[in-house]
Scaffold this motif. Sequence first.
Motif, mmCIF file in Angstrom:
data_model
loop_
_atom_site.group_PDB
_atom_site.id
_atom_site.type_symbol
_atom_site.label_atom_id
_atom_site.label_comp_id
_atom_site.label_asym_id
_atom_site.label_seq_id
_atom_site.Cartn_x
_atom_site.Cartn_y
_atom_site.Cartn_z
ATOM 1 N N MET A 103 9.924 -11.133 -10.747
ATOM 2 C CA MET A 103 9.700 -9.897 -9.996
ATOM 3 C C MET A 103 8.502 -9.119 -10.541
ATOM 4 S SD MET A 103 11.879 -10.098 -7.635
ATOM 5 C CE MET A 103 11.749 -8.487 -6.877
ATOM 6 N N LEU A 104 8.317 -9.117 -11.853
ATOM 7 C CA LEU A 104 7.175 -8.404 -12.436
ATOM 8 C C LEU A 104 5.855 -9.065 -12.044
ATOM 9 C CD1 LEU A 104 8.630 -7.598 -15.983
ATOM 10 C CD2 LEU A 104 8.239 -5.995 -14.111
ATOM 11 N N ILE A 105 5.827 -10.400 -12.036
ATOM 12 C CA ILE A 105 4.625 -11.108 -11.593
ATOM 13 C C ILE A 105 4.359 -10.822 -10.122
ATOM 14 C CG2 ILE A 105 3.690 -13.412 -11.103
ATOM 15 C CD1 ILE A 105 5.045 -14.333 -13.720
ATOM 16 N N GLN A 106 5.430 -10.797 -9.313
ATOM 17 C CA GLN A 106 5.269 -10.487 -7.894
ATOM 18 C C GLN A 106 4.674 -9.096 -7.707
ATOM 19 O OE1 GLN A 106 8.370 -11.604 -5.145
ATOM 20 N NE2 GLN A 106 8.144 -9.738 -3.959
ATOM 21 N N GLY A 107 5.151 -8.122 -8.503
ATOM 22 C CA GLY A 107 4.625 -6.770 -8.414
ATOM 23 C C GLY A 107 3.145 -6.702 -8.744
ATOM 24 N N TYR A 108 2.745 -7.370 -9.828
ATOM 25 C CA TYR A 108 1.338 -7.392 -10.234
ATOM 26 C C TYR A 108 0.475 -8.050 -9.159
ATOM 27 C CZ TYR A 108 -2.869 -8.951 -12.689
ATOM 28 O OH TYR A 108 -4.167 -9.205 -13.032
ATOM 29 N N LEU A 109 0.930 -9.185 -8.671
ATOM 30 C CA LEU A 109 0.152 -9.946 -7.712
ATOM 31 C C LEU A 109 -0.029 -9.176 -6.406
ATOM 32 C CD1 LEU A 109 -1.163 -12.771 -7.406
ATOM 33 C CD2 LEU A 109 0.931 -13.463 -6.248
ATOM 34 N N CYS A 110 1.047 -8.591 -5.899
ATOM 35 C CA CYS A 110 0.949 -7.821 -4.656
ATOM 36 C C CYS A 110 -0.008 -6.641 -4.816
ATOM 37 C CB CYS A 110 2.330 -7.306 -4.234
ATOM 38 S SG CYS A 110 3.433 -8.589 -3.628
ATOM 39 N N GLY A 111 0.032 -6.012 -5.987
ATOM 40 C CA GLY A 111 -0.840 -4.875 -6.243
ATOM 41 C C GLY A 111 -2.309 -5.251 -6.229
ATOM 42 N N TYR A 112 -2.665 -6.328 -6.926
ATOM 43 C CA TYR A 112 -4.094 -6.647 -6.998
ATOM 44 C C TYR A 112 -4.598 -7.238 -5.682
ATOM 45 C CZ TYR A 112 -4.808 -11.776 -7.770
ATOM 46 O OH TYR A 112 -4.941 -13.129 -7.642
ATOM 47 N N LEU A 113 -3.727 -7.926 -4.939
ATOM 48 C CA LEU A 113 -4.150 -8.422 -3.628
ATOM 49 C C LEU A 113 -4.395 -7.262 -2.663
ATOM 50 C CD1 LEU A 113 -1.854 -11.552 -3.117
ATOM 51 C CD2 LEU A 113 -4.332 -11.532 -3.453
ATOM 52 N N ALA A 114 -3.562 -6.215 -2.747
ATOM 53 C CA ALA A 114 -3.772 -5.030 -1.910
ATOM 54 C C ALA A 114 -5.111 -4.382 -2.239
ATOM 55 C CB ALA A 114 -2.631 -4.036 -2.111
ATOM 56 N N MET A 115 -5.431 -4.284 -3.536
ATOM 57 C CA MET A 115 -6.714 -3.704 -3.937
ATOM 58 C C MET A 115 -7.881 -4.571 -3.448
ATOM 59 S SD MET A 115 -5.969 -0.923 -5.540
ATOM 60 C CE MET A 115 -4.609 -0.788 -4.380
ATOM 61 N N GLU A 116 -7.706 -5.877 -3.479
ATOM 62 C CA GLU A 116 -8.748 -6.792 -3.022
ATOM 63 C C GLU A 116 -8.998 -6.616 -1.520
ATOM 64 O OE1 GLU A 116 -11.614 -9.782 -3.536
ATOM 65 O OE2 GLU A 116 -10.433 -8.709 -5.040
ATOM 66 N N VAL A 117 -7.912 -6.473 -0.745
ATOM 67 C CA VAL A 117 -8.032 -6.279 0.703
ATOM 68 C C VAL A 117 -8.779 -4.991 1.013
ATOM 69 C CG1 VAL A 117 -6.670 -5.730 2.774
ATOM 70 C CG2 VAL A 117 -6.020 -7.659 1.334
ATOM 71 N N LEU A 118 -8.562 -3.955 0.172
ATOM 72 C CA LEU A 118 -9.147 -2.631 0.418
ATOM 73 C C LEU A 118 -10.521 -2.446 -0.227
ATOM 74 C CD1 LEU A 118 -5.939 -0.484 -0.178
ATOM 75 C CD2 LEU A 118 -7.122 -0.731 2.011
ATOM 76 N N LYS A 119 -11.017 -3.464 -0.914
ATOM 77 C CA LYS A 119 -12.217 -3.323 -1.751
ATOM 78 C C LYS A 119 -13.410 -2.754 -0.989
ATOM 79 C CE LYS A 119 -14.145 -7.102 -3.237
ATOM 80 N NZ LYS A 119 -14.367 -8.346 -4.016
ATOM 81 N N GLU A 120 -13.616 -3.205 0.230
ATOM 82 C CA GLU A 120 -14.784 -2.765 0.993
ATOM 83 C C GLU A 120 -14.429 -1.719 2.039
ATOM 84 O OE1 GLU A 120 -16.735 -6.188 2.531
ATOM 85 O OE2 GLU A 120 -17.096 -7.071 0.546
ATOM 86 N N LYS A 121 -13.235 -1.158 1.944
ATOM 87 C CA LYS A 121 -12.812 -0.145 2.908
ATOM 88 C C LYS A 121 -13.015 1.259 2.349
ATOM 89 C CE LYS A 121 -11.746 -2.970 6.107
ATOM 90 N NZ LYS A 121 -12.479 -2.964 7.389
ATOM 91 N N GLY A 122 -12.937 2.265 3.233
ATOM 92 C CA GLY A 122 -13.160 3.644 2.820
ATOM 93 C C GLY A 122 -11.905 4.310 2.292
ATOM 94 N N ASN A 123 -12.054 5.581 1.912
ATOM 95 C CA ASN A 123 -10.936 6.335 1.346
ATOM 96 C C ASN A 123 -9.790 6.508 2.337
ATOM 97 O OD1 ASN A 123 -12.235 6.633 -1.104
ATOM 98 N ND2 ASN A 123 -13.227 8.549 -0.512
ATOM 99 N N LEU A 124 -10.113 6.572 3.626
ATOM 100 C CA LEU A 124 -9.074 6.766 4.635
ATOM 101 C C LEU A 124 -8.067 5.618 4.605
ATOM 102 C CD1 LEU A 124 -7.998 8.419 7.043
ATOM 103 C CD2 LEU A 124 -9.489 7.055 8.518
#
Length: 457
Positions: free
Chosen positions: A387-408
């Motif tokens: 579960m801890l690995i799942q939490g870390y992985l989901c978090g960094y993938l979300a950041m990767e998806v948002l990398k080129e997006k704006g603050n909104l």
Amino acid sequence: MGLYRKRNDGGEQPYVLGPLKFRLPFIHYKFEYPDWIQGAILCVVPMGITAVMMDVLGIPFELAIAFVIINNFLYLLHTHFGDPSIAGWITAGIPLYVGFLTGFPEGEARILALIALQLTVALLFLLMGIFKGADMLIKRLPISLKAGILLGAGFAAIFGEFSPNGRVWTMPITILLGAAFGFFMMFSKTAEPLRKRYSLFRYIAQFGIAIPFAISYLIGMLIGEVKIPEIAWNIVPVPIGEIISNYSVFGIGFPPFEYFMKALPLAIAAYIIAFGDILVVSSLIDQANEVRKDEKIVFSASRNSIIVSIRNFLQGIFMPYLPLSGPQWTGGQVLVINRYMNNGRKQVDSYWGGATGIFWGMSIALMLGPIVTLFKPGINIGMALTMLIQGYLCGYLAMEVLKEKGNLEKGIAVIIGAVLASKGAAWGLGVGIILWLLLEKNWVKDMKEDSSETKTA
């Protein structure tokens, strides 16, 4: 290995039966012993659900283990029929399923309620697979909603482990040490150059969290947080006849229609949660294809959904399984993909050898009494690390998806994630849709485009 069929560089691994993409061990992929060993050690993870099944459904441990064994062999449907997903449960919804089932009287009524829930989930996955709803969602779902679902899944996984009743506090030193070792081996900046420089470290690292689990398990026994196991020297029985007689629709009958109506809202919530796993596996396969140019791995959300539907139908009819059948086991997915990406073709010839091997190793290990009893006291460690690995992985993938997006988009994703983790999947998605309609969608631009199209016509 004379039968082994090699692939063309940059192409898909060979298969037969056309669109079914059926692959056989030793013919269409090689034996990857590190993944088999890793799977055998991590059999402690699926064993974790036996305690919940015993408590909520009254299923004895010996039968609960048999349920786990059958479920594990069903995972192999994915990798044998062209789906690269390391399949698993719809894990984040387990507290919701438990709450639903405890609303029914103990005994047969809860089994019938679980059958109704699992068959309803199966129908949803089938419809989404046949009509390519999952593929459409992946392509058309707004980035803020995708990232929000990933963040919510990550938050829920971490919150669950560190809550007052979370697994971390059942054996804090053991679990936190295991997590520290596991994260270092898999994600640290130090580990990558060590893999390249030292063959011994590279050899140990290829086993993923299996080695960190084993080290923390031994330390836990030494400091008294983990009980000394009592070894039983037997083959674990799988009493198919008893399971069908006492837990299937052929033994206790079909659930009343009202049970399906009560299960429908939870089934929809379970699908929403599972959709987050579809996003994760899609993102991970894309990353693997970027790193390993010698092999093309094809992920189809529709194929994945249809196989998930088949697993849920089979279990719902013959042996209702409390955590339900989901699209992906995030912890296992990252273990296999990390090893695949961190090694070249000479060391890991094809993704499919590891993806299939982890479940062959796990399933066979679950049938061996000495292994089951050896790891039984470490159930909480394996589940917590996953579960801890799942939490870390989901978090960094979300950041990767948002990398080129704006603050909104980033702000909306954070709100969706927080609501999903605290109030559930339906609330999270509902809030996300409202925020997207209010903040992201440019209604003025759309009205102008509609107006210009009308004038042109």
